[in-house]
Design a protein around this motif. Sequence first.
Motif, PDB file in Angstrom:
ATOM      1  N   TRP A 179      77.825  71.004  38.703  1.00 58.02           N
ATOM      2  CA  TRP A 179      78.129  71.135  40.383  1.00 58.02           C
ATOM      3  C   TRP A 179      77.320  71.893  40.998  1.00 58.02           C
ATOM      4  O   TRP A 179      77.044  71.926  42.361  1.00 58.02           O
ATOM      5  CB  TRP A 179      79.510  72.053  40.323  1.00 58.02           C
ATOM      6  N   ARG A 180      76.216  72.677  40.333  1.00 60.04           N
ATOM      7  CA  ARG A 180      75.244  73.289  41.041  1.00 60.04           C
ATOM      8  C   ARG A 180      74.000  72.897  40.919  1.00 60.04           C
ATOM      9  O   ARG A 180      73.069  73.457  41.222  1.00 60.04           O
ATOM     10  CB  ARG A 180      75.245  74.712  40.438  1.00 60.04           C
ATOM     11  N   ARG A 181      74.022  71.606  40.476  1.00 54.17           N
ATOM     12  CA  ARG A 181      72.543  70.734  40.775  1.00 54.17           C
ATOM     13  C   ARG A 181      71.725  71.044  41.994  1.00 54.17           C
ATOM     14  O   ARG A 181      72.481  71.133  42.977  1.00 54.17           O
ATOM     15  CB  ARG A 181      72.895  69.337  40.609  1.00 54.17           C
ATOM     16  N   SER A 182      70.657  71.083  41.677  1.00 55.43           N
ATOM     17  CA  SER A 182      69.637  71.248  42.763  1.00 55.43           C
ATOM     18  C   SER A 182      69.739  70.386  44.209  1.00 55.43           C
ATOM     19  O   SER A 182      69.477  70.794  45.253  1.00 55.43           O
ATOM     20  CB  SER A 182      68.324  71.540  42.471  1.00 55.43           C
ATOM     21  N   ASP A 183      70.118  69.220  43.855  1.00 59.54           N
ATOM     22  CA  ASP A 183      70.186  68.274  44.741  1.00 59.54           C
ATOM     23  C   ASP A 183      71.402  67.904  45.289  1.00 59.54           C
ATOM     24  O   ASP A 183      71.691  66.952  46.311  1.00 59.54           O
ATOM     25  CB  ASP A 183      69.664  66.892  44.179  1.00 59.54           C
ATOM     26  N   LEU A 184      72.226  68.780  45.186  1.00 63.03           N
ATOM     27  CA  LEU A 184      73.747  68.725  45.752  1.00 63.03           C
ATOM     28  C   LEU A 184      74.131  70.069  46.210  1.00 63.03           C
ATOM     29  O   LEU A 184      73.683  71.189  45.891  1.00 63.03           O
ATOM     30  CB  LEU A 184      74.623  68.287  44.637  1.00 63.03           C
ATOM     31  N   VAL A 185      75.040  69.936  47.171  1.00 64.95           N
ATOM     32  CA  VAL A 185      75.829  71.393  47.457  1.00 64.95           C
ATOM     33  C   VAL A 185      77.364  70.877  47.510  1.00 64.95           C
ATOM     34  O   VAL A 185      77.823  69.630  47.729  1.00 64.95           O
ATOM     35  CB  VAL A 185      75.740  71.443  49.039  1.00 64.95           C
ATOM     36  N   SER A 186      78.052  71.637  46.363  1.00 64.33           N
ATOM     37  CA  SER A 186      79.528  71.274  46.189  1.00 64.33           C
ATOM     38  C   SER A 186      80.362  72.644  46.857  1.00 64.33           C
ATOM     39  O   SER A 186      80.007  73.557  46.917  1.00 64.33           O
ATOM     40  CB  SER A 186      79.542  71.363  44.527  1.00 64.33           C
ATOM     41  N   ALA A 245      65.154  69.864  52.975  1.00 61.87           N
ATOM     42  CA  ALA A 245      65.180  71.203  53.264  1.00 61.87           C
ATOM     43  C   ALA A 245      66.382  72.104  52.715  1.00 61.87           C
ATOM     44  O   ALA A 245      66.164  73.040  52.355  1.00 61.87           O
ATOM     45  CB  ALA A 245      65.321  71.409  55.001  1.00 61.87           C
ATOM     46  N   VAL A 246      67.563  71.607  52.805  1.00 62.19           N
ATOM     47  CA  VAL A 246      68.579  71.874  51.979  1.00 62.19           C
ATOM     48  C   VAL A 246      68.396  72.210  50.540  1.00 62.19           C
ATOM     49  O   VAL A 246      68.753  73.373  50.034  1.00 62.19           O
ATOM     50  CB  VAL A 246      69.971  71.043  52.140  1.00 62.19           C
ATOM     51  N   ILE A 247      67.677  71.175  49.925  1.00 59.83           N
ATOM     52  CA  ILE A 247      67.200  71.417  48.602  1.00 59.83           C
ATOM     53  C   ILE A 247      66.440  72.615  48.334  1.00 59.83           C
ATOM     54  O   ILE A 247      66.484  73.450  47.441  1.00 59.83           O
ATOM     55  CB  ILE A 247      66.712  70.101  47.862  1.00 59.83           C
ATOM     56  N   GLU A 248      65.183  72.841  48.994  1.00 57.49           N
ATOM     57  CA  GLU A 248      64.547  73.819  49.045  1.00 57.49           C
ATOM     58  C   GLU A 248      65.077  75.263  49.171  1.00 57.49           C
ATOM     59  O   GLU A 248      64.757  76.182  48.381  1.00 57.49           O
ATOM     60  CB  GLU A 248      63.289  73.505  49.919  1.00 57.49           C
ATOM     61  N   THR A 249      65.895  75.204  50.189  1.00 60.28           N
ATOM     62  CA  THR A 249      66.779  76.475  50.540  1.00 60.28           C
ATOM     63  C   THR A 249      67.687  77.002  49.360  1.00 60.28           C
ATOM     64  O   THR A 249      67.610  77.960  49.266  1.00 60.28           O
ATOM     65  CB  THR A 249      67.291  76.312  52.133  1.00 60.28           C
ATOM     66  N   LYS A 250      68.529  75.991  48.980  1.00 62.00           N
ATOM     67  CA  LYS A 250      69.101  76.481  47.677  1.00 62.00           C
ATOM     68  C   LYS A 250      68.506  76.885  46.449  1.00 62.00           C
ATOM     69  O   LYS A 250      68.863  77.642  46.049  1.00 62.00           O
ATOM     70  CB  LYS A 250      69.989  75.209  47.249  1.00 62.00           C
ATOM     71  N   ALA A 251      67.280  76.382  46.262  1.00 64.04           N
ATOM     72  CA  ALA A 251      66.605  76.539  45.053  1.00 64.04           C
ATOM     73  C   ALA A 251      65.958  78.226  45.475  1.00 64.04           C
ATOM     74  O   ALA A 251      65.963  78.934  44.700  1.00 64.04           O
ATOM     75  CB  ALA A 251      65.204  75.921  45.003  1.00 64.04           C
ATOM     76  N   ARG A 258      64.143  87.176  40.821  1.00 60.11           N
ATOM     77  CA  ARG A 258      62.851  87.498  41.452  1.00 60.11           C
ATOM     78  C   ARG A 258      62.827  88.871  41.941  1.00 60.11           C
ATOM     79  O   ARG A 258      63.628  89.259  42.533  1.00 60.11           O
ATOM     80  CB  ARG A 258      62.430  86.587  42.493  1.00 60.11           C
ATOM     81  N   SER A 259      61.494  89.450  41.989  1.00 56.15           N
ATOM     82  CA  SER A 259      61.255  90.645  42.753  1.00 56.15           C
ATOM     83  C   SER A 259      61.111  90.325  44.143  1.00 56.15           C
ATOM     84  O   SER A 259      61.019  89.094  44.420  1.00 56.15           O
ATOM     85  CB  SER A 259      59.729  91.163  42.317  1.00 56.15           C
ATOM     86  N   TYR A 260      61.016  91.356  44.969  1.00 55.06           N
ATOM     87  CA  TYR A 260      60.823  91.041  46.397  1.00 55.06           C
ATOM     88  C   TYR A 260      59.427  90.286  46.690  1.00 55.06           C
ATOM     89  O   TYR A 260      59.399  89.065  47.484  1.00 55.06           O
ATOM     90  CB  TYR A 260      60.777  92.324  47.246  1.00 55.06           C
ATOM     91  N   ASP A 261      58.322  90.535  45.910  1.00 57.73           N
ATOM     92  CA  ASP A 261      57.034  89.870  46.185  1.00 57.73           C
ATOM     93  C   ASP A 261      56.991  88.547  45.615  1.00 57.73           C
ATOM     94  O   ASP A 261      56.591  87.636  46.335  1.00 57.73           O
ATOM     95  CB  ASP A 261      56.035  90.738  45.589  1.00 57.73           C
ATOM     96  N   GLU A 262      57.803  88.287  44.545  1.00 55.09           N
ATOM     97  CA  GLU A 262      58.019  86.772  43.862  1.00 55.09           C
ATOM     98  C   GLU A 262      58.811  86.211  44.766  1.00 55.09           C
ATOM     99  O   GLU A 262      58.380  84.774  45.131  1.00 55.09           O
ATOM    100  CB  GLU A 262      58.723  87.101  42.576  1.00 55.09           C
ATOM    101  N   GLN A 263      59.636  86.628  45.256  1.00 57.57           N
ATOM    102  CA  GLN A 263      60.500  85.646  46.378  1.00 57.57           C
ATOM    103  C   GLN A 263      59.664  85.378  47.715  1.00 57.57           C
ATOM    104  O   GLN A 263      59.966  84.332  48.116  1.00 57.57           O
ATOM    105  CB  GLN A 263      62.037  86.485  46.882  1.00 57.57           C
ATOM    106  N   ARG A 264      59.151  86.186  48.178  1.00 57.57           N
ATOM    107  CA  ARG A 264      57.926  86.145  49.210  1.00 57.57           C
ATOM    108  C   ARG A 264      57.222  84.776  48.939  1.00 57.57           C
ATOM    109  O   ARG A 264      56.939  83.925  49.715  1.00 57.57           O
ATOM    110  CB  ARG A 264      57.374  87.239  49.589  1.00 57.57           C
ATOM    111  N   ALA A 265      56.622  85.126  47.601  1.00 62.65           N
ATOM    112  CA  ALA A 265      55.853  83.867  47.187  1.00 62.65           C
ATOM    113  C   ALA A 265      56.542  82.537  47.230  1.00 62.65           C
ATOM    114  O   ALA A 265      55.874  81.416  47.326  1.00 62.65           O
ATOM    115  CB  ALA A 265      55.197  84.152  45.870  1.00 62.65           C
ATOM    116  N   ALA A 266      57.530  82.733  46.560  1.00 64.94           N
ATOM    117  CA  ALA A 266      58.492  81.324  46.707  1.00 64.94           C
ATOM    118  C   ALA A 266      58.746  80.757  47.929  1.00 64.94           C
ATOM    119  O   ALA A 266      58.709  79.515  48.233  1.00 64.94           O
ATOM    120  CB  ALA A 266      59.732  81.657  45.641  1.00 64.94           C
ATOM    121  N   GLU A 267      59.135  81.732  48.840  1.00 60.08           N
ATOM    122  CA  GLU A 267      59.172  81.070  50.227  1.00 60.08           C
ATOM    123  C   GLU A 267      57.878  80.495  50.891  1.00 60.08           C
ATOM    124  O   GLU A 267      58.074  79.495  51.503  1.00 60.08           O
ATOM    125  CB  GLU A 267      59.710  82.539  51.190  1.00 60.08           C
TER     126      GLU A 267
END
Length: 267
Positions: A115-122, A228-234, A242-251
């Motif tokens: 149900w939490r697959r990256s390509d879906l919103v459940s 865009a939804v898939i990337e945002t969900k991930a 992730r740390s704050y800096d790791e999340q910034r890099a992921a963004e």
Amino acid sequence: MASPAQDLGPVLDKDGVRLTVDDAIATVTLTNPAKRNAQSPAMWRALAEAGRVLPGSVRVVVLRAEGQSFSAGLDRQMFTPEGIEGEPTFIDLARSSDGELDASIAEFQAGFTWWRRSDLVSIAAVQGHAIGAGFQLALACDLRVVADDVQFAMRETSLGLVPDLTGTHPLVGLVGYARALEICATGRAVLAEEAVSTGLANLAVPGDQLDGAVRDLASAILAAPRDAVIETKALIRGAHGRSYDEQRAAERAAQARRLRDLAGLGE
């Protein structure tokens, strides 16, 4: 509660589970209201199959249940010495080897993991009782919209068991360690107001508005571009680890992919 896709032929209809698909929205319905949608291994296998046969066009999956209760948890016949015909009893499971027992529980969990697959919103639409396995099935989804009569409860611990159908991780993430432990250890009911205030539910509505509220939420999600939804969900799912800096890099990396795709420069 009427089905949002009741005029469509089912893709799957077996063992108390029906799957219908309407373009980008799939609806999985629990269909045994006479037993308050009590769960069995056969239902779990059907839930896992529903995930496997979803068409690639599906972006949103709605999980709902017929009748007054979402799911009252495990079929009580599983607690009897004879168990459910054709299924191993609890005693059979206990007597199996470590590897066999682990494999059996992993098979049970398979109906709760996709149900939490990256390509879906459940989205779980939850009314009435959502007890034990029912609570965990609602927790398997990304989002929960509840009727104002909802009663969540995790009763496994009071039966001498533990919640093992993937519910503990999302529960802690939603309400925090201390409240999750208290909910599980006491088995008490969590009602609609507390569910919303603690983040367990996104929205509570009167029961006759539940289907409409879920349809509105699904439509709002579908209004945004799929990638865009898939990337945002991930990004959001991975933020806790992730740390704050790791999340910034992921963004930054995710935004770079989106910009290049929108400019026609994606791979």
